[in-house]
Design an enzyme around this catalytic site. Structure first.
Site, PDB file in Angstrom:
ATOM      1  N   PRO A 191      -4.878  10.324  33.955  1.00 40.88           N
ATOM      2  CG  PRO A 191      -4.566   9.789  36.153  1.00 40.88           C
ATOM      3  CD  PRO A 191      -5.020   9.281  34.931  1.00 40.88           C
ATOM      4  CB  SER A 201     -14.977   9.321  34.366  1.00 41.46           C
ATOM      5  OG  SER A 201     -14.636  10.141  33.442  1.00 41.46           O
TER       6      SER A 201
END
Length: 241
Positions: free
Chosen positions: A81, A152
């Protein structure tokens, strides 16, 4: 890809014939000094050649010789992130749109808003990635390329995507935790560190680095524009020549 419509072909023919007819009228008038003859010759030539031009365009639309099909591709942005996935993918998408190829943008935030009951466990994420893979595969079956950005974090879900779609290009955006925390305008890292968010990649859940990414960019040392340039050059060299 774009198809030449009949209307567009006709307008192109008319615009060209205006120039050509004017030239014909001037030439005939110059040699015969008769304006009526010059105008008549110009009008006859115009009607005939507009029809011939239209037919010529339609024939070439049907011929495949000399055409090169652009195979659909999938740019798969992955990283922890705040590594820059959405920002860079958005700009890459904007640049690729200039090439006039069928293209769609897919971002994890948009998908989760459509399907809000998706969890963040390993099994949930892997199932979610397979859904995305089916979506991309469907778009590719319609000759549409994709620019997708998802954390992912697990190797098996990225492997599933690679096996499901054609011309999958993994773009791994590397960034250390401290850099991502500094970019964290929403405070999600702080919440994860306090235990308020579970299964948060990079804090209380793992991120398995891609071992076979086609493109690897360190976003702690490369600017957004530099990253975009690297990725767009890769696409132009390998897929849109």
């Amino acid at each position: 890809m774009y198809k030449e419509t009949n209307k567009r072909s006709i307008v192109k023919g008319i615009s060209w014939r205006v120039v050509a007819t004017t030239t014909t009228i001037l030439i005939v008038y110059f040699f015969f000094d008769r304006l009526d003859l010059a105008i008549a010759a110009g009008m006859i030539e115009t009607v005939l050649k507009i029809g011939l031009y239209w037919a010529h365009e339609r024939v070439w639309q049907k011929l495949r010789w000399g055409r090169k099909k652009i195979e659909p591709f999938n740019l798969w942005f992955t990283g922890i992130p705040l590594s820059g996935k959405t920002t860079i993918a958005d700009k890459v998408y904007e640049e690729l749109q200039k090439l006039h190829i069928p293209l769609e943008r897919i971002d994890s935030k948009d998908i989760r808003e459509l399907v809000p009951d998706i969890g963040f466990s390993r099994d949930d994420r892997n199932r979610h990635m397979k859904r995305i893979g089916h979506l991309i595969k469907t778009l590719q079956n319609n000759s549409i390329s994709t620019v997708a950005s998802f954390v992912s974090p697990y190797k098996e879900s990225r492997k599933a995507i690679r096996e499901m779609v054609k011309n999958n290009i993994v773009v791994y955006l590397k960034a250390d935790i401290e850099t991502c925390k500094a970019r964290d305008y929403k405070g999600v890292y702080e919440k994860a560190l306090k235990g308020e968010l579970q299964n948060f990649t990079g804090v209380n859940d793992i991120y398995e680095e891609p071992q076979h990414a086609e493109i690897v960019i360190d976003t702690t040392t490369n600017s957004v524009d530099e990253a975009v340039e690297i990725i767009v050059k890769y696409i132009k060299k390998n897929y849109v020549k």
